[in-house]
Design a protein around this motif. Sequence first.
Motif, PDB file in Angstrom:
ATOM      1  N   THR A   1      35.840 -50.700 -35.042  1.00 16.81           N
ATOM      2  CA  THR A   1      35.963 -50.172 -36.472  1.00 16.81           C
ATOM      3  C   THR A   1      35.961 -48.657 -36.828  1.00 16.81           C
ATOM      4  O   THR A   1      36.486 -48.450 -37.910  1.00 16.81           O
TER       5      THR A   1
ATOM      6  N   ARG B   1      35.738 -47.198 -40.484  1.00 19.65           N
ATOM      7  CA  ARG B   1      35.151 -47.862 -41.410  1.00 19.65           C
ATOM      8  C   ARG B   1      33.635 -48.152 -41.058  1.00 19.65           C
ATOM      9  O   ARG B   1      32.969 -48.129 -42.054  1.00 19.65           O
TER      10      ARG B   1
ATOM     11  N   GLU C   1      30.893 -47.152 -43.849  1.00 22.86           N
ATOM     12  CA  GLU C   1      29.991 -48.266 -44.466  1.00 22.86           C
ATOM     13  C   GLU C   1      28.481 -47.957 -44.082  1.00 22.86           C
ATOM     14  O   GLU C   1      27.710 -48.114 -44.955  1.00 22.86           O
TER      15      GLU C   1
END
Length: 356
Positions: free
Chosen positions: A187, A190, A194
């Motif tokens: 990912t 992301r 996060e």
Amino acid sequence: MSPPTSSYFAVQAIPHAGRGVVASRRIPAGTVILDSKAPAAHVIFRQYRREVCAHCFEYDRGRTLPVRDSSTGKVFCDRRCQGVWLAGQGELGGEAWEALHTFVQANSKAVASLGSTLLSIANPEREEIDRAWYRAEKQSLRATTTPQLPTGTPAAKARFPSQAWAKHVDPDTLGYLLSGILCAHQTNDRWQDEVLCLAADDEPYKSMEELDAHCNSFVQLRAILPFDLLPSCTTTVCRALANAGSRNVFGIRSGSDGEEYMGYAMYPSASYFNHSCTPGIAKRRTGNVWEFCTVKEIEAGDECCITYLGGDEKDLTVWERRARLDEVWGFECMCGRCVREAESCPSQSLLSFGSS
Ligand SMILES: C[S@@+](CC[C@H](N)C(=O)[O-])C[C@H]1O[C@@H](n2cnc3c(N)ncnc32)[C@H](O)[C@@H]1O
């Protein structure tokens, strides 16, 4: 770097508690305000490896689950879970879990979990942690350049640095780091968004042994993982997994009674709920996902909190609750109930808190 957004709430600064989840409008009781999605890193402890489904975390009262993937050592409740898990890992993920399984099996005599080790009492401090990771990074460079050993040597051993050979193999730490490395790899931006913006602890290791286990596992992963995964197997990723993990993981417990502590998982979007001793939000795990639901009407502007105490808070005094949260989570609870109760009996604070 972005906390989650929702029509129900916004993440905002909270006095004495960093950031928290604040209702943007009135929310009726019984409303699901967040679905955590799958974890960004997790581990099922080795002692439960035959009993907990690697995909949905199903546990059948200690029974060995029916579907076993012999190349990765993972078990599943059925073929569907196995298929979903394999698809989620991708080809590279499958190879990585296979390499880890081969490595752990080939070195089963060196396997030790932190739970079975006598731990030193002192938490390593920042300087000590930086030094240990610096050494690990240097060691990992040697690990990846060690020439292949003669044919017949298990592949997992061939790229391993000889001086670290005698060290412990800790499958739980290896598994937690690998799951996070794979998530970071799949990912990328992301994951950065996060995980790197979660509340982090600069001194997350509870003992020297835990620090060693993380550094050692990093070196071992650098030595055994498929080449294409190495850009995500970095000290930055592994340290972030420990630093954020220290404050943001949820226990994976057995379904009905919750008594078996089978592992833990990090859910970035669900990590902004602060603790309250009178929580307005309940959490419920379905498979490998958590749902967060209001248990009472919440007014716009109210903070949405869960409990970190699992229900015990009802019967404990403010000093017992604060001592427990301090011991496990390392903070002094500043929820409305604790502040009120502490103010009403301030002298007890010195007596009870100091003696706990
Ligand atoms: C899972 S995080 C919650 C989100 C965090 N406040 C943030 O800024 O990202 C847990 C941390 O929040 C803080 N926290 C949570 N509940 C608290 C409370 N009732 N009183 C004081 N601090 C709290 C503690 O620092 C704890 O380690």
